[in-house]
Design a protein around this motif. Structure first.
Motif, mmCIF file in Angstrom:
data_model
loop_
_atom_site.group_PDB
_atom_site.id
_atom_site.type_symbol
_atom_site.label_atom_id
_atom_site.label_comp_id
_atom_site.label_asym_id
_atom_site.label_seq_id
_atom_site.Cartn_x
_atom_site.Cartn_y
_atom_site.Cartn_z
ATOM 1 N N ALA A 26 0.892 -1.588 0.297
ATOM 2 C CA ALA A 26 0.356 0.249 0.210
ATOM 3 C C ALA A 26 0.621 1.417 -0.097
ATOM 4 O O ALA A 26 -0.044 2.628 -0.133
ATOM 5 C CB ALA A 26 -1.338 -0.180 1.431
ATOM 6 N N GLU A 27 2.479 0.984 -0.340
ATOM 7 C CA GLU A 27 3.471 2.787 0.636
ATOM 8 C C GLU A 27 4.114 2.660 -1.051
ATOM 9 O O GLU A 27 3.882 4.134 -1.674
ATOM 10 C CB GLU A 27 4.031 1.553 1.462
ATOM 11 C CG GLU A 27 3.616 2.047 2.719
ATOM 12 C CD GLU A 27 3.158 0.671 3.022
ATOM 13 O OE1 GLU A 27 3.161 -0.928 2.472
ATOM 14 O OE2 GLU A 27 1.886 0.895 3.753
ATOM 15 N N HIS A 59 0.281 -12.279 -1.497
ATOM 16 C CA HIS A 59 -0.348 -11.383 -0.304
ATOM 17 C C HIS A 59 -0.776 -10.400 -1.427
ATOM 18 O O HIS A 59 -0.301 -9.378 -2.068
ATOM 19 C CB HIS A 59 0.784 -11.318 0.564
ATOM 20 C CG HIS A 59 0.324 -10.388 1.199
ATOM 21 N ND1 HIS A 59 -0.194 -10.101 2.436
ATOM 22 C CD2 HIS A 59 0.560 -9.143 1.353
ATOM 23 C CE1 HIS A 59 -0.720 -9.261 2.657
ATOM 24 N NE2 HIS A 59 0.303 -8.222 2.436
ATOM 25 N N HIS A 61 -3.058 -6.328 -1.766
ATOM 26 C CA HIS A 61 -3.257 -5.384 -1.915
ATOM 27 C C HIS A 61 -3.703 -4.438 -2.939
ATOM 28 O O HIS A 61 -2.586 -5.329 -4.122
ATOM 29 C CB HIS A 61 -1.819 -4.358 -0.748
ATOM 30 C CG HIS A 61 -1.553 -4.399 0.154
ATOM 31 N ND1 HIS A 61 -2.209 -3.442 0.887
ATOM 32 C CD2 HIS A 61 -0.814 -5.257 0.444
ATOM 33 C CE1 HIS A 61 -1.541 -4.191 2.465
ATOM 34 N NE2 HIS A 61 -0.769 -5.045 1.704
ATOM 35 N N SER A 94 -5.116 -9.358 2.293
ATOM 36 C CA SER A 94 -4.338 -7.924 3.024
ATOM 37 C C SER A 94 -5.270 -7.780 4.073
ATOM 38 O O SER A 94 -6.413 -6.503 3.613
ATOM 39 C CB SER A 94 -3.691 -7.408 2.375
ATOM 40 O OG SER A 94 -3.282 -5.998 3.864
ATOM 41 N N THR A 95 -5.956 -7.761 5.202
ATOM 42 C CA THR A 95 -6.658 -6.900 6.235
ATOM 43 C C THR A 95 -6.021 -5.711 6.285
ATOM 44 O O THR A 95 -6.941 -5.073 7.402
ATOM 45 C CB THR A 95 -7.615 -7.188 6.944
ATOM 46 O OG1 THR A 95 -5.991 -8.033 8.126
ATOM 47 C CG2 THR A 95 -7.614 -9.217 6.822
ATOM 48 N N GLY A 96 -4.749 -5.384 6.425
ATOM 49 C CA GLY A 96 -3.702 -4.946 6.675
ATOM 50 C C GLY A 96 -3.823 -3.344 5.726
ATOM 51 O O GLY A 96 -4.131 -2.413 6.680
ATOM 52 N N GLY A 97 -4.594 -3.251 4.833
ATOM 53 C CA GLY A 97 -4.452 -2.074 4.383
ATOM 54 C C GLY A 97 -3.249 -1.370 3.903
ATOM 55 O O GLY A 97 -2.574 -1.461 3.954
ATOM 56 N N ALA A 98 -4.004 -0.036 3.989
ATOM 57 C CA ALA A 98 -2.720 0.795 3.938
ATOM 58 C C ALA A 98 -3.117 1.438 6.004
ATOM 59 O O ALA A 98 -4.073 1.730 6.476
ATOM 60 C CB ALA A 98 -3.363 2.564 3.355
ATOM 61 N N VAL A 99 -2.298 2.110 6.526
ATOM 62 C CA VAL A 99 -2.619 3.022 7.729
ATOM 63 C C VAL A 99 -3.217 4.183 7.919
ATOM 64 O O VAL A 99 -4.319 4.352 8.590
ATOM 65 C CB VAL A 99 -0.939 3.480 8.330
ATOM 66 C CG1 VAL A 99 0.162 2.848 8.388
ATOM 67 C CG2 VAL A 99 -0.658 5.322 7.302
ATOM 68 N N SER A 118 -4.044 -11.742 6.161
ATOM 69 C CA SER A 118 -3.125 -11.754 6.705
ATOM 70 C C SER A 118 -3.735 -10.940 8.127
ATOM 71 O O SER A 118 -5.364 -10.174 7.703
ATOM 72 C CB SER A 118 -2.571 -10.844 5.666
ATOM 73 O OG SER A 118 -3.348 -9.328 6.108
ATOM 74 N N THR A 120 -2.746 -8.880 11.436
ATOM 75 C CA THR A 120 -1.014 -8.378 12.419
ATOM 76 C C THR A 120 -2.215 -8.176 13.567
ATOM 77 O O THR A 120 -2.814 -7.694 13.857
ATOM 78 C CB THR A 120 -1.127 -7.573 11.848
ATOM 79 O OG1 THR A 120 -0.797 -6.669 10.169
ATOM 80 C CG2 THR A 120 -0.120 -6.930 12.527
ATOM 81 N N PHE A 126 5.263 2.794 11.857
ATOM 82 C CA PHE A 126 5.614 2.225 10.861
ATOM 83 C C PHE A 126 6.278 3.943 10.175
ATOM 84 O O PHE A 126 5.563 4.010 9.677
ATOM 85 C CB PHE A 126 4.391 2.070 9.833
ATOM 86 C CG PHE A 126 4.255 1.116 9.085
ATOM 87 C CD1 PHE A 126 3.707 -0.509 9.027
ATOM 88 C CD2 PHE A 126 3.847 1.680 8.068
ATOM 89 C CE1 PHE A 126 4.787 -1.034 7.963
ATOM 90 C CE2 PHE A 126 3.684 0.984 7.104
ATOM 91 C CZ PHE A 126 4.276 -0.842 7.001
ATOM 92 N N PHE A 131 0.653 1.933 12.374
ATOM 93 C CA PHE A 131 -0.778 0.683 12.134
ATOM 94 C C PHE A 131 -1.137 0.376 13.467
ATOM 95 O O PHE A 131 -0.544 -0.369 13.825
ATOM 96 C CB PHE A 131 0.280 -0.657 11.203
ATOM 97 C CG PHE A 131 0.059 -1.850 10.828
ATOM 98 C CD1 PHE A 131 -0.992 -1.666 10.014
ATOM 99 C CD2 PHE A 131 1.199 -2.841 10.466
ATOM 100 C CE1 PHE A 131 -1.815 -2.318 9.533
ATOM 101 C CE2 PHE A 131 -0.352 -3.821 10.131
ATOM 102 C CZ PHE A 131 -1.271 -3.569 9.771
ATOM 103 N N GLU A 155 0.406 -12.055 10.872
ATOM 104 C CA GLU A 155 1.514 -11.012 10.382
ATOM 105 C C GLU A 155 2.463 -10.207 12.157
ATOM 106 O O GLU A 155 1.563 -10.334 13.388
ATOM 107 C CB GLU A 155 1.004 -10.209 9.852
ATOM 108 C CG GLU A 155 0.352 -10.388 8.462
ATOM 109 C CD GLU A 155 1.437 -11.465 7.952
ATOM 110 O OE1 GLU A 155 2.961 -10.613 7.646
ATOM 111 O OE2 GLU A 155 0.839 -12.319 6.865
ATOM 112 N N GLU A 240 6.630 -5.145 -2.205
ATOM 113 C CA GLU A 240 5.475 -4.362 -1.055
ATOM 114 C C GLU A 240 6.676 -4.064 -0.089
ATOM 115 O O GLU A 240 6.999 -3.329 0.901
ATOM 116 C CB GLU A 240 4.906 -5.735 -0.384
ATOM 117 C CG GLU A 240 4.689 -5.139 0.621
ATOM 118 C CD GLU A 240 2.931 -5.643 1.131
ATOM 119 O OE1 GLU A 240 2.127 -6.454 0.679
ATOM 120 O OE2 GLU A 240 2.578 -5.863 2.236
HETATM 121 N N1 KMH Z 1 0.612 -1.520 4.415
HETATM 122 C C1 KMH Z 1 0.373 -1.862 6.063
HETATM 123 C C2 KMH Z 1 -0.245 -0.300 6.495
HETATM 124 C C3 KMH Z 1 -0.772 -6.621 5.768
HETATM 125 O O1 KMH Z 1 -0.733 -6.625 4.686
HETATM 126 O O2 KMH Z 1 -1.628 -7.568 6.644
HETATM 127 C C4 KMH Z 1 0.481 -2.976 6.631
HETATM 128 C C5 KMH Z 1 0.498 -4.163 6.105
HETATM 129 C C6 KMH Z 1 0.335 -5.394 6.213
HETATM 130 O O3 KMH Z 1 1.167 -4.463 4.437
#
Ligand code: KMH
Ligand code: ZN
Length: 286
Positions: A26-27, A59, A61, A94-99, A118, A120, A126, A131, A155, A240
């Protein structure tokens, strides 16, 4: 090989290497990193190349039409369908997504019907951001994975996250699929450092039957990969986590990073698992 045979699964974990590609994140910014797959077509092409190179899990996003991270469920659902049509890879959303993503949007990711997700196990600094993963959210997300039969990958960005993983399993029981599979995410500025000593400590603190992969962010990618193989772990690589192949040399594609991981796995005499073996190993669809 018979899916569901615990002996087969245990042997597979020791004799083969599960390679996950974290292709997009996401970054990173497409303008600065042209190799980053941000459209569905680019993601599908990357997934096919990475499967051919030795990955068994992707994985995921996703990005919107302007290349910005999104958790839009309809778009995620289409992505899961497209990856299933064109590859055999285990699709881990990803259930982390972006911050900046809300807890509600992150929870709703599961409605897109992935094989895996995922999850976390704690809040972490972060870089200049935070995060956020407070306990009530972790608990709710985990409970929902169990209801829907989505296989979580835990994670772990810090040693404290491992304590939370123990608490989660103690309070709510085993995950969908039955296997506790973790990913040590190392070298995030604010999380645990990406070095061999920390990796060994973290792996030793995991639940007794847990399996794990590791990924090193940025310049910790290589030391973490080498330490993970030496310690009997599995591998996650991809844009990523690191944009470079070597010092001063940007990675040309996700598949290049997967190829190197697969070569290392061959060298260690634990060749890459196929996607079908990964499904059996993780308890997906069995
Ligand atoms: N993008 C990060 C803030 C995940 O995918 O579960 C979180 C992350 C973790 O990438
Ligand atoms: Zn991610």
């Amino acid at each position: 090989m018979e899916a569901g045979d615990p002996g087969v699964k245990a042997r597979m974990g020791k004799d083969a290497t599960l390679i996950t590609v974290a292709s997009t994140g996401a970054e990173a910014d497409k303008a600065a990193t042209p190799a980053l797959p941000v459209t569905l077509d680019e993601l599908v092409a990357t997934a096919k190349e990475c499967q051919a190179a030795g990955a068994a899990v992707i994985h995921v996003h996703i990005r919107d039409g302007r290349g910005r991270p999104t958790l839009e469920v309809a778009r995620l659902t289409d992505t899961v369908a497209a990856l299933r049509e064109t590859t055999d890879l285990v699709v881990q959303l990803s259930t982390g997504g972006a911050v900046t993503d809300s807890f509600g949007d992150r929870l709703a990711v599961l409605e897109a019907g992935p094989d895996a997700c995922s999850l976390t196990c704690g809040t972490v600094n972060f870089g200049d951001e935070v995060f956020a993963n407070p306990w009530p959210f972790i608990r709710q997300l985990y409970a929902r994975t169990r209801e829907l039969g989505v296989v979580p990958e835990f994670e772990l960005f810090d040693l404290g996250h491992i304590a939370t993983l123990h608490r989660l399993l103690d309070e709510l029981g085993a995950p969908a699929g039955g296997r506790v599979h973790c990913d040590l995410v190392m070298g995030v500025p604010g999380g645990m450092p990406g070095d061999a000593a920390t990796l060994v400590q973290a792996a030793a603190a995991l639940p007794a039957d847990a399996t794990w992969s590791a990924t090193g962010i940025g310049r910790t990618s290589l030391p973490v990969m080498l330490a993970a193989m030496a310690a009997g772990g599995h591998l996650r690589v991809g844009l990523e986590d690191t944009l470079s192949y070597a010092r001063g040399r940007p990675a040309r594609a996700n598949a290049e990073l997967v190829e190197r991981a697969a070569q290392l796995a061959q060298l260690a005499q634990r060749p890459p698992m196929t996607a079908a073996e990964a499904r059996s190993f993780l308890g997906i669809g069995g």
